[in-house]
Design an enzyme around this catalytic site. Structure first.
Site, PDB file in Angstrom:
ATOM      1  N   LYS A 112       0.801  -1.205  -0.224  1.00 36.54           N
ATOM      2  CA  LYS A 112      -0.199  -0.053  -0.049  1.00 36.54           C
ATOM      3  C   LYS A 112       0.816   1.060   0.212  1.00 36.54           C
ATOM      4  O   LYS A 112       0.699   2.193  -0.624  1.00 36.54           O
ATOM      5  CB  LYS A 112      -0.729   0.075   1.203  1.00 36.54           C
ATOM      6  CG  LYS A 112      -1.525   1.379   1.569  1.00 36.54           C
ATOM      7  CD  LYS A 112      -2.533   1.232   2.728  1.00 36.54           C
ATOM      8  CE  LYS A 112      -1.774   1.676   4.255  1.00 36.54           C
ATOM      9  NZ  LYS A 112      -1.598   3.182   4.142  1.00 36.54           N
ATOM     10  N   ASN A 113       1.695   1.213   0.954  1.00 35.29           N
ATOM     11  CA  ASN A 113       2.697   2.536   1.189  1.00 35.29           C
ATOM     12  C   ASN A 113       3.849   2.637   0.033  1.00 35.29           C
ATOM     13  O   ASN A 113       4.138   3.889   0.002  1.00 35.29           O
ATOM     14  CB  ASN A 113       3.329   2.405   2.415  1.00 35.29           C
ATOM     15  CG  ASN A 113       2.377   2.637   3.584  1.00 35.29           C
ATOM     16  OD1 ASN A 113       1.195   2.881   3.180  1.00 35.29           O
ATOM     17  ND2 ASN A 113       2.859   2.405   4.697  1.00 35.29           N
ATOM     18  N   CYS A 156      -5.254  12.313  13.149  1.00 36.76           N
ATOM     19  CA  CYS A 156      -6.133  10.932  12.941  1.00 36.76           C
ATOM     20  C   CYS A 156      -6.016  10.360  14.257  1.00 36.76           C
ATOM     21  O   CYS A 156      -5.463  10.960  15.285  1.00 36.76           O
ATOM     22  CB  CYS A 156      -5.706  10.046  11.947  1.00 36.76           C
ATOM     23  SG  CYS A 156      -4.187   9.613  12.288  1.00 36.76           S
ATOM     24  N   ARG A 180      -0.087  13.920  12.958  1.00 34.58           N
ATOM     25  CA  ARG A 180       0.290  13.957  11.664  1.00 34.58           C
ATOM     26  C   ARG A 180       0.605  15.295  10.924  1.00 34.58           C
ATOM     27  O   ARG A 180      -0.028  15.709   9.955  1.00 34.58           O
ATOM     28  CB  ARG A 180      -0.782  13.074  10.770  1.00 34.58           C
ATOM     29  CG  ARG A 180      -1.249  11.953  11.326  1.00 34.58           C
ATOM     30  CD  ARG A 180      -0.118  10.894  11.368  1.00 34.58           C
ATOM     31  NE  ARG A 180       0.058  10.146   9.879  1.00 34.58           N
ATOM     32  CZ  ARG A 180      -0.306   9.012   9.525  1.00 34.58           C
ATOM     33  NH1 ARG A 180      -1.234   8.392  10.396  1.00 34.58           N
ATOM     34  NH2 ARG A 180      -0.004   8.442   8.444  1.00 34.58           N
ATOM     35  N   ASP A 187       3.934   0.343  12.167  1.00 31.77           N
ATOM     36  CA  ASP A 187       2.624  -0.215  11.660  1.00 31.77           C
ATOM     37  C   ASP A 187       2.646  -1.732  12.005  1.00 31.77           C
ATOM     38  O   ASP A 187       1.434  -2.327  11.400  1.00 31.77           O
ATOM     39  CB  ASP A 187       2.864  -0.137   9.968  1.00 31.77           C
ATOM     40  CG  ASP A 187       2.468   1.213   9.511  1.00 31.77           C
ATOM     41  OD1 ASP A 187       2.120   2.031  10.502  1.00 31.77           O
ATOM     42  OD2 ASP A 187       2.554   1.493   8.248  1.00 31.77           O
ATOM     43  N   ARG A 232      -9.094  -0.432   4.548  1.00 27.83           N
ATOM     44  CA  ARG A 232      -8.055   0.613   3.829  1.00 27.83           C
ATOM     45  C   ARG A 232      -6.836   0.257   3.557  1.00 27.83           C
ATOM     46  O   ARG A 232      -6.236   0.581   2.632  1.00 27.83           O
ATOM     47  CB  ARG A 232      -7.970   1.906   5.016  1.00 27.83           C
ATOM     48  CG  ARG A 232      -8.977   2.663   5.124  1.00 27.83           C
ATOM     49  CD  ARG A 232      -8.341   3.831   6.162  1.00 27.83           C
ATOM     50  NE  ARG A 232      -7.040   4.234   5.856  1.00 27.83           N
ATOM     51  CZ  ARG A 232      -6.167   4.439   6.629  1.00 27.83           C
ATOM     52  NH1 ARG A 232      -6.140   4.502   7.836  1.00 27.83           N
ATOM     53  NH2 ARG A 232      -4.772   4.824   6.313  1.00 27.83           N
TER      54      ARG A 232
END
Ligand code: UD1
Length: 436
Positions: A35-36, A129, A134, A317, A409
């Site tokens: 994803k990243n 968030c 962030r 993560d 997500r």
């Protein structure tokens, strides 16, 4: 958060996972594209009017939102199986609107490429968030050092520069997003840009490889000093994104907490150096081969201490997922979170499932418990949601995980992958009783 929840209910319906714990996991699964990495490769495609073809793209919500961001800017984006074809020939807008940015903070990554190619951009300022505030100050300071005029008004950041100029940037912290935004801006800058204290994540190396295949001169990705020589006349390209090390780490911990033997294909074990070391210290058996991992779980586990840090440190993560494993180990472990300020908000949910975790500042004290018990819990964010799925696999009885849109997500069909390994997990629609 409420607006976002409403949106997901409206578009996708409300879903939950029902997990019956206790099944060991056996078999092989393929990990999807990172994803990243993919989100940044999509943004980098804005740097050329020619077509870019990206393979190994996961169909997850964040990627779908980035598709929408690129389309709003005027780019053509089409899916071909698990590949994305992006063509940013002309732009109809230079603005990434708040309706999209608030749903995915990583949208800020289009700022650098837009300024590099068009000399101007407006991107809604991403809010905080559930894992922290962030900030984007390092992105903006670096762009200003490259000669962009930065202003913020009405909730948007505007960047303008007739021509960016290569410069020497020292980041306060090796921010992943700032490093990537500045590399992409520097590709369009006149002369040499040196970024010091750059992030070293594998996804940055993947972005540099993508840019190099377009004709950019980027050196040092994967080290703390990255040099970009511009301006480069970039061409279209074809590239396969690296496998998702966080998805692989999540599935490895799943095998550890549920027991059994799981082979993971499509991941480079070198991207998971420290997490695999920590799994071994805990007592999980891990074998590495080229592009795959074999994980054997189910024995007696030992406590270990760990601290999250930028790559090659332990990834933040994977912090929530390993916390579930350490809850099942003998003894007490201390997890120190150094990257995000509020990344322990899910702990109360884990404690409702029988964990014994207390928070002291940015340390979590995890006391091993014999067993977990299934409960109704709520996913507060993406990785915490994944951790609660893992807790459900290990728990006695049924776990109902609400707000799985967070999990969607970043994980493509997590429940299908776990079911194929023997887990008892199903996605069901939720009808909530109205509060009158
Ligand atoms: C990326 C990843 C995310 C991962 C994180 C850290 C994507 C889409 N997301 O997020 O999954 O958890 O790296 O590995 O790639 N910071 C500032 N000012 C800035 C930028 C960052 O103070 O200008 C702070 C952040 O608030 C945070 C820390 O630096 O506390 C790390 O952030 P960063 O490395 O930038 O993470 P992201 O790129 O947002």
């Amino acid at each position: 958060m409420w607006a976002s929840r409403w949106y997901h209910r409206l578009i996708m319906g409300e879903n939950k996972f029902v997990i019956v714990g206790g099944n060991p996991l056996r078999g092989e699964v393929r990990v999807g594209g990172a994803k990243n990495s993919v989100l940044k490769l999509m943004a980098a495609s804005l740097l050329t009017p020619e077509e870019c073809l990206i393979h190994n793209v996961p169909r997850i919500t964040d990627v779908k939102i980035m598709v929408e961001v690129l389309r709003r800017l005027g780019a053509g984006v089409t899916w071909e199986g698990s590949s994305l074809r992006v063509c940013a020939g002309e732009f109809t807008s230079r603005e990434a609107p708040y309706q999209l940015v608030r749903r995915m903070r990583a949208s800020i990554i289009v700022l650098g490429p837009l300024v590099a190619r068009w000399g101007e951009a407006s991107v809604a300022i991403p809010g905080g968030c559930n894992i922290g505030s962030r900030k984007i100050d390092m992105h903006l300071k670096g762009l200003a050092e490259l000669g962009a005029e930065i202003s913020t008004e009405h909730g948007y950041v505007h960047a303008r520069a007739a021509r960016l100029k290569g410069t020497h940037i020292v980041l306060d912290f090796p921010s992943v997003g700032a490093t990537e935004n500045l590399i992409m801006a520097a590709v369009g800058a006149e002369g040499r840009t040196v970024i010091e204290n750059a992030a070293r994540e594998p996804e940055i190396q993947d972005l540099a490889a993508f840019l190099a295949s377009m004709g950019a001169e980027v050196e040092g990705a994967g080290t703390p000093v990255i040099t970009v020589t511009g301006p480069c006349d970039l061409k279209g390209t074809e590239h396969t994104a690296i496998g998702d090390r966080i998805e692989a780490g999540t599935l490895a911990v799943a095998a550890a907490v549920a027991g059994g033997e799981v082979a993971l294909a499509g991941v480079d074990p070198r991207h998971l150096g420290l997490p695999l070391e920590k799994l071994r210290e805990v007592g999980v058996e891990v074998e590495e081969a080229e592009g795959r991992l074999l994980v054997r779980g189910g024995g007696e586990y030992r406590s270990v201490d760990l601290a999250t840090l930028p790559f090659p440190g332990f990834p933040t993560d994977l912090q929530p997922q390993i916390m579930v494993l350490l809850s099942l180990a003998g003894g007490t472990s201390v997890i120190t979170e150094n990257v995000f300020e509020s990344r322990f908000m899910f702990v109360d949910e884990l404690n409702r499932m029988g964990c014994d975790i207390s928070i002291e500042g940015h340390h979590a004290i995890v006391r091993g418990v014999g067993a977990l018990s299934g409960a109704e819990v709520c996913a507060p964010d993406l990785r915490a949601g994944a951790a609660l799925v893992l807790a459900g696999l290990a728990a006695e009885g049924e776990t109902h995980l609400l707000d799985v849109y967070h999990v969607d997500r970043g994980y493509e069909n997590l429940e299908a992958k776990l079911s194929s390994l023997g887990a008892d997990i199903t996605r069901v629609g939720v009808e909530e009783e109205p509060i009158l």
